[in-house]
Write a protein that holds these residues in place. Sequence first.
Motif, PDB file in Angstrom:
ATOM      1  N   TRP A 228       0.834  -1.204   0.000  1.00  0.00           N
ATOM      2  CA  TRP A 228       0.000   0.000   0.000  1.00  0.00           C
ATOM      3  C   TRP A 228       0.869   1.254   0.000  1.00  0.00           C
ATOM      4  CZ3 TRP A 228      -4.811   1.100  -1.216  1.00  0.00           C
ATOM      5  CH2 TRP A 228      -5.777   0.098  -1.168  1.00  0.00           C
TER       6      TRP A 228
ATOM      7  N   LYS B  22       1.919   2.294  -3.357  1.00  0.00           N
ATOM      8  CA  LYS B  22       0.823   2.576  -4.296  1.00  0.00           C
ATOM      9  C   LYS B  22       0.306   1.339  -5.032  1.00  0.00           C
ATOM     10  CE  LYS B  22       1.252   6.947  -3.293  1.00  0.00           C
ATOM     11  NZ  LYS B  22       1.534   6.989  -1.881  1.00  0.00           N
ATOM     12  N   PHE B  23       0.405   0.189  -4.393  1.00  0.00           N
ATOM     13  CA  PHE B  23      -0.229  -1.029  -4.877  1.00  0.00           C
ATOM     14  C   PHE B  23      -1.381  -1.337  -3.933  1.00  0.00           C
ATOM     15  CE2 PHE B  23       3.352  -1.564  -7.538  1.00  0.00           C
ATOM     16  CZ  PHE B  23       3.114  -2.600  -8.419  1.00  0.00           C
TER      17      PHE B  23
ATOM     18  N   ASN C 128      -1.653  -2.464  -9.208  1.00  0.00           N
ATOM     19  CA  ASN C 128      -1.642  -1.001  -9.337  1.00  0.00           C
ATOM     20  C   ASN C 128      -2.303  -0.543 -10.636  1.00  0.00           C
ATOM     21  OD1 ASN C 128       0.230  -1.634 -11.293  1.00  0.00           O
ATOM     22  ND2 ASN C 128       1.848  -0.334 -10.485  1.00  0.00           N
TER      23      ASN C 128
END
Length: 135
Positions: free
Chosen positions: A17, A20-21, A44
């Motif tokens: 997280w 940015k996944f 993502n």
Amino acid sequence: MVKKGSKEERDLVRILWDEKFAAMRAPASGGATKKPLPDVLAGNGEKYLAIEVKTTTKDRIYIDSPKIEGLCEFSSIFGAIPYVGIKFKYKKWRFLSPEDLFKTKNGNYRLDLDLALEKGLEINELLGKDKQVKF
């Protein structure tokens, strides 16, 4: 009773997280269903990962072949890249493709520290990032 490795699974989800996944622990992994499910799913919008998470305090771990076969089956259907994520005590995460695992003579898989260090990807390599990911 807390399933062994769930702390590491949660830690990996947090790291993903942070990078940015979108990531989640599969709620029924570990035998609650007959369907093959990985421990962690992440994506993502461009790259999707299905990760079987292993953790050990030793330098070697064995993985039953149905776990790896299920990971590959799920990944194929879902459109994810399958990985075994291994967390050796006091070491960084390493991620290996199932094809890089050592197959034992009885058909299961062995993953040891030397193999993880030689063939395993670090998290930044797994995610396709140029910079070092902070933990």
